[in-house]
Enzyme design. Structure first.
Site, PDB file in Angstrom:
ATOM      1  N   TYR A 183       0.838  -1.201   0.000  1.00  0.00           N
ATOM      2  CA  TYR A 183       0.000   0.000   0.000  1.00  0.00           C
ATOM      3  C   TYR A 183       0.871   1.249   0.000  1.00  0.00           C
ATOM      4  O   TYR A 183       2.038   1.225   0.411  1.00  0.00           O
ATOM      5  CB  TYR A 183      -0.922   0.029   1.233  1.00  0.00           C
ATOM      6  CG  TYR A 183      -0.154   0.218   2.527  1.00  0.00           C
ATOM      7  CD1 TYR A 183       0.481  -0.863   3.150  1.00  0.00           C
ATOM      8  CD2 TYR A 183      -0.017   1.478   3.113  1.00  0.00           C
ATOM      9  CE1 TYR A 183       1.213  -0.681   4.314  1.00  0.00           C
ATOM     10  CE2 TYR A 183       0.715   1.661   4.286  1.00  0.00           C
ATOM     11  CZ  TYR A 183       1.329   0.582   4.874  1.00  0.00           C
ATOM     12  OH  TYR A 183       2.057   0.753   6.020  1.00  0.00           O
ATOM     13  N   TYR A 211       9.481  -1.587   3.797  1.00  0.00           N
ATOM     14  CA  TYR A 211       9.018  -0.350   4.404  1.00  0.00           C
ATOM     15  C   TYR A 211       9.708   0.854   3.755  1.00  0.00           C
ATOM     16  O   TYR A 211      10.936   0.976   3.817  1.00  0.00           O
ATOM     17  CB  TYR A 211       9.297  -0.342   5.917  1.00  0.00           C
ATOM     18  CG  TYR A 211       8.560   0.780   6.612  1.00  0.00           C
ATOM     19  CD1 TYR A 211       7.258   0.603   7.068  1.00  0.00           C
ATOM     20  CD2 TYR A 211       9.141   2.041   6.755  1.00  0.00           C
ATOM     21  CE1 TYR A 211       6.557   1.648   7.661  1.00  0.00           C
ATOM     22  CE2 TYR A 211       8.445   3.084   7.343  1.00  0.00           C
ATOM     23  CZ  TYR A 211       7.160   2.878   7.796  1.00  0.00           C
ATOM     24  OH  TYR A 211       6.455   3.919   8.368  1.00  0.00           O
ATOM     25  N   PHE A 273       2.993   9.519   4.983  1.00  0.00           N
ATOM     26  CA  PHE A 273       3.443   8.880   3.735  1.00  0.00           C
ATOM     27  C   PHE A 273       4.060   7.555   4.137  1.00  0.00           C
ATOM     28  O   PHE A 273       4.960   7.518   4.992  1.00  0.00           O
ATOM     29  CB  PHE A 273       4.505   9.733   3.034  1.00  0.00           C
ATOM     30  CG  PHE A 273       5.256   8.974   1.957  1.00  0.00           C
ATOM     31  CD1 PHE A 273       4.817   9.002   0.645  1.00  0.00           C
ATOM     32  CD2 PHE A 273       6.392   8.231   2.259  1.00  0.00           C
ATOM     33  CE1 PHE A 273       5.490   8.278  -0.348  1.00  0.00           C
ATOM     34  CE2 PHE A 273       7.072   7.513   1.273  1.00  0.00           C
ATOM     35  CZ  PHE A 273       6.626   7.545  -0.030  1.00  0.00           C
ATOM     36  N   GLU A 274       3.568   6.481   3.529  1.00  0.00           N
ATOM     37  CA  GLU A 274       4.183   5.171   3.751  1.00  0.00           C
ATOM     38  C   GLU A 274       3.972   4.374   2.483  1.00  0.00           C
ATOM     39  O   GLU A 274       2.857   4.372   1.941  1.00  0.00           O
ATOM     40  CB  GLU A 274       3.464   4.404   4.869  1.00  0.00           C
ATOM     41  CG  GLU A 274       4.072   4.448   6.241  1.00  0.00           C
ATOM     42  CD  GLU A 274       3.280   3.624   7.273  1.00  0.00           C
ATOM     43  OE1 GLU A 274       2.126   3.249   7.029  1.00  0.00           O
ATOM     44  OE2 GLU A 274       3.840   3.377   8.346  1.00  0.00           O
ATOM     45  N   ILE A 275       5.011   3.720   2.005  1.00  0.00           N
ATOM     46  CA  ILE A 275       4.819   2.707   0.966  1.00  0.00           C
ATOM     47  C   ILE A 275       5.385   1.441   1.586  1.00  0.00           C
ATOM     48  O   ILE A 275       6.586   1.386   1.892  1.00  0.00           O
ATOM     49  CB  ILE A 275       5.549   3.060  -0.344  1.00  0.00           C
ATOM     50  CG1 ILE A 275       4.994   4.366  -0.925  1.00  0.00           C
ATOM     51  CG2 ILE A 275       5.417   1.912  -1.356  1.00  0.00           C
ATOM     52  CD1 ILE A 275       5.669   4.823  -2.210  1.00  0.00           C
TER      53      ILE A 275
END
Ligand code: GDP
Ligand code: MN
Length: 375
Positions: A183, A211, A273-275
């Site tokens: 995600y 992460y 913000f995180e991918i």
């Protein structure tokens, strides 16, 4: 006649030869002109590839995930327009919109109009957004009032605490996220400053990354006074979990630990913000960790943020090379900006490199991240 023919053949051959050589030379110059900026670009990304060569062409199971209120429609439209423009018009990843209330028709209509990608809208139920039975709500209210006297942001907010608990322990278990492995979390009212012309999700998979972040920050320690001790207690009481995890030297433990692990240095990755990999949070190890923290009550009696909760877990559970700093994703949240400073980004990004927060001496933890990688 033969001689004349032979001569003229020779002269034709040498003419073609010289044309051929000129063309070859021209091709060489053009190719090197084209390739060199690409090479520079790859070189600057900390030894990882942004091209995709290894994984299969199977579609990536990935989505954008947004927790947002109906009242934030304008702010989230602003974000989605930038995400589409900078990245998703090329990749068409679906969106999952979540809310503790029902989304209005207007919200659904105005968001759906912004993208050709699939958009799903879901409500978060009471079990994921509400007080668990073991929380003493009277005590929680007293604790909120007490924190408010210290002038901490969101000190007296109940909804903020539900939000942090949801982002810490539940979003990845929402049924609308079931089809996905990765995600990208987005928020209203932020800016995405750079064109991203490769598939970031495929990049994560191809490079074994779990992460991804772009801002590392210091936490207000008053919001997490007992979090570190709770984590230490968890480690002690769950040797079976610790056995599954990388050793402290292989992990990023030093990104969060200080005083030989006795205390929390306040560093965390900003989660707005995180991918990241959903499997990281869906793992038994993480779920046990979350349940332990949840039972300790700090989401309500203190104001534990999902950022320190995620970051401490990732620092404990992942290997160093499973983290990725998305230098190329220029980003602003509130007053803080990550802007890639290298000259090659100037024609991809609209941000001012002078605004880059990475090396802010008091607030940024980026240098500590880099130190922890080396140790
Ligand atoms: P901050 O980034 O820590 O200042 O917190 P934000 O106010 O930006 O909240 C983080 C994210 O959760 C944002 O995407 C908000 O839209 C969302 N959010 C915060 N509180 C609520 C809430 O009560 N309901 C819903 N549906 N979303 C919320
Ligand atoms: Mn925010």
């Amino acid at each position: 006649m033969f001689t004349r023919l032979g001569l003229s053949l020779r002269s034709i051959r040498s003419k073609w030869l010289s044309i051929g050589c000129t063309l070859l030379g021209l091709m060489f110059v053009l190719t090197s002109l084209y390739i060199s900026p690409v090479n520079k670009y790859l070189h600057n990304l900390d030894t990882v590839k942004t091209t995709t060569t290894t994984s299969s062409s199977e579609p990536m199971r990935a989505c954008f995930v947004v927790l947002v209120r109906n009242s934030e429609l304008q702010g989230i439209k602003n974000t989605v327009i930038q995400i589409e423009q900078r990245f998703n018009k090329q990749f068409h990843y679906p969106y999952v919109f979540l809310n503790d209330d029902y989304f209005t028709e207007q919200f659904i209509q105005e968001i759906t109009a912004l993208t050709t990608a699939q958009v799903n809208f879901g409500k978060v139920d009471q079990q994921m957004w509400g007080y668990p039975s073991f929380i003493n709500q009277t005590h929680a209210a007293l604790q909120r009032a007490e924190l408010a006297t210290q002038g901490i942001p969101y000190a007296d907010s109940e909804s903020y605490r539900h939000m942090c608990r949801f982002q810490s322990g539940f979003f990845f278990r929402h049924p609308l996220l079931d089809p996905y492995d990765y995600y990208w979390r987005i928020e209203p009212d932020v800016d995405y400053h750079c064109d991203i012309d490769y598939d970031v999700f495929r990049f994560m998979k191809d490079n074994g990354k779990k992460y991804g972040f772009n801002i590392a920050f210091r936490e207000f320690l008053a919001t997490v006074p007992t979090l570190w001790q709770t984590v230490l207690d968890f480690k002690k009481s769950h040797p079976e979990v610790m056995k599954q995890l990388p050793s402290p030297e292989d992990s990023l433990w030093n990104f969060v630990a200080s005083d030989d692990g006795l205390s929390y240095n306040s560093c965390h990755f900003w989660t707005n913000f995180e991918i990241a990999s959903l499997d990281l949070w869906r793992s038994n190890e993480y779920l046990k960790y979350f349940n332990y923290l949840d039972r300790a009550g700090g989401f309500f009696y203190e104001r534990w943020g999902d950022a320190p909760v995620h970051s401490i877990a990732a620092a404990m559970m992942l290997k160093k090379d499973e983290f990725h700093f998305f230098n190329d994703i220029g980003y602003r949240h509130t007053a803080y900006t990550h802007c890639p400073t290298e000259p090659i980004y100037r024609d991809k990004c609209s941000c001012n490199p002078a605004d880059n927060f990475d090396y802010d001496p008091g607030l940024s933890c980026y240098s500590i991240f880099k130190d922890a990688l080396r140790r």
